[in-house]
Scaffold this motif. Structure first.
Motif, PDB file in Angstrom:
ATOM      1  N   TYR A  34       0.697  -1.065  -0.072  1.00 55.65           N
ATOM      2  CA  TYR A  34      -0.085   0.033   0.066  1.00 55.65           C
ATOM      3  C   TYR A  34       0.913   1.153   0.115  1.00 55.65           C
ATOM      4  O   TYR A  34       1.827   1.475   0.583  1.00 55.65           O
ATOM      5  CB  TYR A  34      -0.787  -0.037   1.252  1.00 55.65           C
ATOM      6  CG  TYR A  34      -1.666  -1.149   1.479  1.00 55.65           C
ATOM      7  CD1 TYR A  34      -2.642  -1.457   0.415  1.00 55.65           C
ATOM      8  CD2 TYR A  34      -1.510  -2.153   2.546  1.00 55.65           C
ATOM      9  CE1 TYR A  34      -3.527  -2.725   0.438  1.00 55.65           C
ATOM     10  CE2 TYR A  34      -2.443  -3.265   2.501  1.00 55.65           C
ATOM     11  CZ  TYR A  34      -3.462  -3.486   1.723  1.00 55.65           C
ATOM     12  OH  TYR A  34      -3.982  -4.686   1.810  1.00 55.65           O
ATOM     13  N   ALA A  43      -4.096   3.828   3.617  1.00 58.22           N
ATOM     14  CA  ALA A  43      -3.887   3.599   2.264  1.00 58.22           C
ATOM     15  C   ALA A  43      -4.590   4.507   1.286  1.00 58.22           C
ATOM     16  O   ALA A  43      -5.725   4.826   1.366  1.00 58.22           O
ATOM     17  CB  ALA A  43      -4.177   1.987   1.801  1.00 58.22           C
ATOM     18  N   GLY A 128      -5.558  -2.329   4.146  1.00 55.19           N
ATOM     19  CA  GLY A 128      -5.965  -1.291   3.346  1.00 55.19           C
ATOM     20  C   GLY A 128      -7.422  -0.486   3.623  1.00 55.19           C
ATOM     21  O   GLY A 128      -8.076   0.100   3.218  1.00 55.19           O
TER      22      GLY A 128
END
Length: 337
Positions: A34, A43, A128
């Protein structure tokens, strides 16, 4: 049980096998696949439009702090609303552990989820996740405290009386169930693994019921879970004594996957913030909770990250893998006849 263990190791192997997809960008505290989104600590969405997702079915989950079936039913009105609001089919996915929930979002099987306080940081760094909301009442978002409970008829009157005792923690990634007591209880005479024995129960409700049954001398749990169990009639508050209360923490963070199309992500946030809990949901969550409040990971989870730093338990891969193994061990122990 054998299938559960094999599935867990498959998860861990899958985590290790995922390629780095963002090698040439700043990562901050995030996993190497990420890119960090400026100074937001979360992210950034993929820059390649082909990597953005617009699924026909949204998969939603809520943290397994208690029996997943309880929340599958509690969130039915919201799941129906989210479906109508987004124009997507929405299904509720009952996860069985914190690590499984994080892995489900990391692998793309989970699009929107409520992560409990501690695992929210794992979800951000390893999966994320983009936290954007917390449950709340008309005035502010909901908070809770880490409490140390014993049976009301026990000999324990103050925290230091528990030196040498067996105290239930929930899971290694849990804030109130593990990290907060490790950081805060030494100031009242209790140091985990040094002057009291830690036993991982696998859940806040299991810790509470274990204290009630006499399986543990005490337990560190989230005050909101404890209060909800009492409101449902699962326990009586008079059966317990609270020996310690921490300062307040934010409750579960609701997050979407970073790779959803921006239009869809914005719509999901809009749907959450416009929803008002019907009476049956207000009854389940109690405390006047009737809506979702906007939140950001950088600001609202700062105290949680501070506790993790103080305990030497960063929200990284190594800590996550250790937590997943402990969850598996706790589940295996629970399954034994």
């Amino acid at each position: 049980m054998r299938k559960f263990i094999l599935a867990l190791f498959a998860i861990l192997l899958g985590l290790a096998a995922l390629p780095s997809m963002a090698a040439n960008c700043p990562h901050g505290e995030l996993d190497s696949q990420y890119c960090v989104d400026g100074d937001k600590m979360v992210a950034a969405p993929p820059t390649d439009p082909k990597e953005l997702k617009d699924p026909s079915t949204l998969v939603f989950a809520y943290t397994p702090v208690e029996d997943p079936a309880v929340y599958a039913n509690a969130f039915k009105p919201f799941v129906a609303y989210l479906s109508k609001c987004t124009g997507k089919h929405v299904v509720y996915y009952p996860v069985l552990s914190n690590s499984a929930e994080v892995e489900a979002m990391r692998s793309g099987r989970l699009h929107v989820a409520g992560f409990s306080t501690g695992p929210t940081a794992f979800a951000v760094n390893l999966a994320g996740a983009i936290p954007f909301a917390i449950k709340g009442d008309p005035k502010s978002y909901e908070s809770y405290r880490m409490i140390l409970i014993v049976r009301a008829d026990s000999k324990y009157k103050k925290p230091s009386d528990l030196v040498g005792a067996k105290i239930a923690h929930t899971a290694a990634s849990s804030n109130s169930g593990n990290l907060a007591p490790r950081a805060l209880l030494p100031e009242v005479g209790l140091t985990a693994d040094k002057n009291y024995k830690v036993v991982y129960s696998g859940g806040h409700d299991r810790s509470v019921l274990g204290v009630k049954a006499g399986d543990y001398d005490a337990a560190t749990v989230a005050s909101d879970v404890f209060e909800r169990m009492a409101a449902r009639g699962d326990i009586k508050l008079s059966d317990f004594r609270i020996l310690y209360k921490s300062d307040p923490f934010p409750t579960s963070g609701f997050a979407y996957a970073h790779d959803l199309k921006p239009e869809l992500a914005h719509k999901i946030v809009e749907c959450f913030l416009s929803f008002r809990f019907p009476p049956e949901m207000q009854k389940e969550f109690s405390g006047g909770v009737d809506r979702f409040w906007p939140a950001t990971y950088k600001k609202d989870w700062a105290v949680i990250r501070k506790i993790a730093d103080a305990t030497g338990a960063p929200y990284d891969r190594a800590t996550f893998d250790a937590e997943a193994k402990k969850e598996a061990a706790a589940a295996a122990k629970k399954k034994k006849p």
